[in-house]
Design a protein around this motif. Structure first.
Motif, PDB file in Angstrom:
ATOM      1  N   VAL A 182       0.751  -7.554  -6.279  1.00 28.53           N
ATOM      2  CA  VAL A 182       0.366  -6.149  -6.156  1.00 28.53           C
ATOM      3  C   VAL A 182       0.145  -5.808  -4.687  1.00 28.53           C
ATOM      4  O   VAL A 182       0.575  -4.755  -4.194  1.00 28.53           O
ATOM      5  N   ASP A 183      -0.527  -6.702  -3.967  1.00 25.35           N
ATOM      6  CA  ASP A 183      -0.749  -6.492  -2.532  1.00 25.35           C
ATOM      7  C   ASP A 183       0.584  -6.430  -1.787  1.00 25.35           C
ATOM      8  O   ASP A 183       0.782  -5.591  -0.901  1.00 25.35           O
ATOM      9  N   ARG A 184       1.495  -7.311  -2.148  1.00 19.69           N
ATOM     10  CA  ARG A 184       2.808  -7.339  -1.494  1.00 19.69           C
ATOM     11  C   ARG A 184       3.548  -6.029  -1.738  1.00 19.69           C
ATOM     12  O   ARG A 184       4.200  -5.494  -0.833  1.00 19.69           O
ATOM     13  N   THR A 185       3.442  -5.464  -2.945  1.00 17.56           N
ATOM     14  CA  THR A 185       4.093  -4.189  -3.246  1.00 17.56           C
ATOM     15  C   THR A 185       3.547  -3.078  -2.363  1.00 17.56           C
ATOM     16  O   THR A 185       4.302  -2.226  -1.861  1.00 17.56           O
ATOM     17  N   ALA A 186       2.238  -3.074  -2.140  1.00 15.26           N
ATOM     18  CA  ALA A 186       1.629  -2.064  -1.272  1.00 15.26           C
ATOM     19  C   ALA A 186       2.164  -2.184   0.148  1.00 15.26           C
ATOM     20  O   ALA A 186       2.463  -1.175   0.806  1.00 15.26           O
ATOM     21  N   VAL A 187       2.311  -3.400   0.624  1.00 22.39           N
ATOM     22  CA  VAL A 187       2.839  -3.620   1.978  1.00 22.39           C
ATOM     23  C   VAL A 187       4.279  -3.120   2.078  1.00 22.39           C
ATOM     24  O   VAL A 187       4.664  -2.476   3.061  1.00 22.39           O
ATOM     25  N   GLU A 188       5.088  -3.419   1.067  1.00 19.87           N
ATOM     26  CA  GLU A 188       6.478  -2.969   1.093  1.00 19.87           C
ATOM     27  C   GLU A 188       6.569  -1.446   1.110  1.00 19.87           C
ATOM     28  O   GLU A 188       7.393  -0.854   1.826  1.00 19.87           O
ATOM     29  N   ARG A 189       5.730  -0.793   0.333  1.00 15.50           N
ATOM     30  CA  ARG A 189       5.748   0.675   0.298  1.00 15.50           C
ATOM     31  C   ARG A 189       5.321   1.248   1.651  1.00 15.50           C
ATOM     32  O   ARG A 189       5.916   2.218   2.142  1.00 15.50           O
ATOM     33  N   ALA A 190       4.309   0.654   2.256  1.00 12.67           N
ATOM     34  CA  ALA A 190       3.856   1.133   3.565  1.00 12.67           C
ATOM     35  C   ALA A 190       4.934   0.929   4.622  1.00 12.67           C
ATOM     36  O   ALA A 190       5.142   1.799   5.490  1.00 12.67           O
ATOM     37  N   LYS A 191       5.628  -0.190   4.576  1.00 17.12           N
ATOM     38  CA  LYS A 191       6.727  -0.425   5.510  1.00 17.12           C
ATOM     39  C   LYS A 191       7.782   0.673   5.370  1.00 17.12           C
ATOM     40  O   LYS A 191       8.305   1.172   6.368  1.00 17.12           O
ATOM     41  N   GLY A 192       8.079   1.051   4.135  1.00 20.53           N
ATOM     42  CA  GLY A 192       9.062   2.096   3.901  1.00 20.53           C
ATOM     43  C   GLY A 192       8.616   3.433   4.482  1.00 20.53           C
ATOM     44  O   GLY A 192       9.423   4.157   5.086  1.00 20.53           O
ATOM     45  N   VAL A 193       7.337   3.757   4.299  1.00 24.88           N
ATOM     46  CA  VAL A 193       6.794   5.002   4.848  1.00 24.88           C
ATOM     47  C   VAL A 193       6.920   5.009   6.367  1.00 24.88           C
ATOM     48  O   VAL A 193       7.361   5.992   6.975  1.00 24.88           O
ATOM     49  N   LEU A 194       6.521   3.912   7.002  1.00 27.10           N
ATOM     50  CA  LEU A 194       6.564   3.831   8.460  1.00 27.10           C
ATOM     51  C   LEU A 194       7.994   3.825   8.980  1.00 27.10           C
ATOM     52  O   LEU A 194       8.293   4.464   9.996  1.00 27.10           O
ATOM     53  N   ALA A 195       8.871   3.111   8.295  1.00 30.65           N
ATOM     54  CA  ALA A 195      10.268   3.054   8.731  1.00 30.65           C
ATOM     55  C   ALA A 195      10.902   4.444   8.688  1.00 30.65           C
ATOM     56  O   ALA A 195      11.622   4.839   9.609  1.00 30.65           O
ATOM     57  N   GLU A 196      10.612   5.182   7.622  1.00 27.45           N
ATOM     58  CA  GLU A 196      11.178   6.529   7.501  1.00 27.45           C
ATOM     59  C   GLU A 196      10.569   7.474   8.529  1.00 27.45           C
ATOM     60  O   GLU A 196      11.288   8.254   9.171  1.00 27.45           O
ATOM     61  N   ALA A 197       9.259   7.396   8.698  1.00 26.97           N
ATOM     62  CA  ALA A 197       8.581   8.302   9.633  1.00 26.97           C
ATOM     63  C   ALA A 197       8.997   8.042  11.079  1.00 26.97           C
ATOM     64  O   ALA A 197       9.088   8.982  11.883  1.00 26.97           O
ATOM     65  N   GLY A 198       9.239   6.796  11.416  1.00 26.69           N
ATOM     66  CA  GLY A 198       9.548   6.457  12.802  1.00 26.69           C
ATOM     67  C   GLY A 198      11.003   6.168  13.079  1.00 26.69           C
ATOM     68  O   GLY A 198      11.363   5.861  14.223  1.00 26.69           O
TER      69      GLY A 198
END
Length: 241
Positions: A183-199
């Motif tokens: 579950v923690d790993r899924t949260a990290v993957e989602r955050a990476k996606g948010v940051l990758a798209e934003a930046g």
């Protein structure tokens, strides 16, 4: 090498370490010490299905995901048999893994070694080490290529200890602990996606920015990821470094 192991074991004996962050460090240390091209960790979820949980680069993550989707490859064989699986030249294994090998070669990997993660008498996953040159067993030798000590199995054992350590004083089973880590790993993957798209970043860079911000803030990686995904932390703050 001693310093790297001391750093990892020191984290395990400390308080409140982040499991997902620790497992990522295991794959990075494994890659650096073994001279491999990359390393990844997969674990079985509560339904017995393998899931990638940590990796040294997004290239490894993509290969692990492809391997699991194809339902064939060294990590699956290792998990099913509970034994180390080695292929020094993936080109020779096209008949053994007809879907996995072309994908691995396309990503630049030419050899593989998978060692089991054993917990409570069960094989609960594998540490997979990938080489970019055929004819050698990745992780068999040290970084100098002259027969240094094997670092892969000891690092796999440290990954298992990271999951065991969190259970002390609690009633959770190994399966439940792995589920929490996934579950923690899924949260990290989602955050990476948010940051990758934003930046406009690649996933490896997005992960390093998230990780660096979590360390500076003194916050666990998974908690920081949830803050990004949940809108409690502006991605621009993380992207600013």
């Amino acid at each position: 090498m001693n310093e790297a192991f001391a750093g990892l074991t020191g984290t395990l004996t400390g308080q409140g370490y982040d499991t997902v962050e620790f497992l990522h460090r295991v794959t990075e240390v494994c890659t650096a010490l073994s001279g491999a091209a990359g390393a990844g960790l997969v674990v079985a979820d509560r339904h017995g299905r393998l899931r990638d949980i940590a990796y040294s680069s997004d290239r490894v993550r993509r290969l692990e995901a492809l391997q699991i989707a194809a339902d064939e490859g060294p990590c699956l064989d290792c998990h099913r048999s509970g034994e180390t699986v080695v292929e020094p030249d993936l080109d020779r294994a096209r008949g053994r893994w007809p879907r996995f090998v072309p994908q691995a070669v396309a990503l630049g990997f030419r050899s593989v070694r998978a060692v089991p993660l054993r917990l409570d008498g069960q094989t609960v996953g594998a540490l997979n080490v990938f080489g970019d040159r055929p004819g050698t067993e990745p992780g068999e030798y040290g970084r100098d290529g002259r027969g240094g000590p094997d670092v892969v199995q000891p690092l796999a054992d440290l990954a298992v200890l990271a999951l065991l350590q969190r259970r002390y004083g609690r009633e959770q089973t190994a399966t439940e602990e792995i589920s929490v880590a996934l579950v923690d790993r899924t949260a990290v993957e989602r955050a990476k996606g948010v940051l990758a798209e934003a930046g406009g970043l690649d996933m490896d860079t997005a992960f390093e920015l998230l990780r660096s911000h979590a360390r500076r803030d003194g916050t666990g990686l998974a908690d920081m990821a949830r803050a990004v995904v949940g809108g409690l932390l502006d991605p621009a703050v993380v992207l600013a470094g």
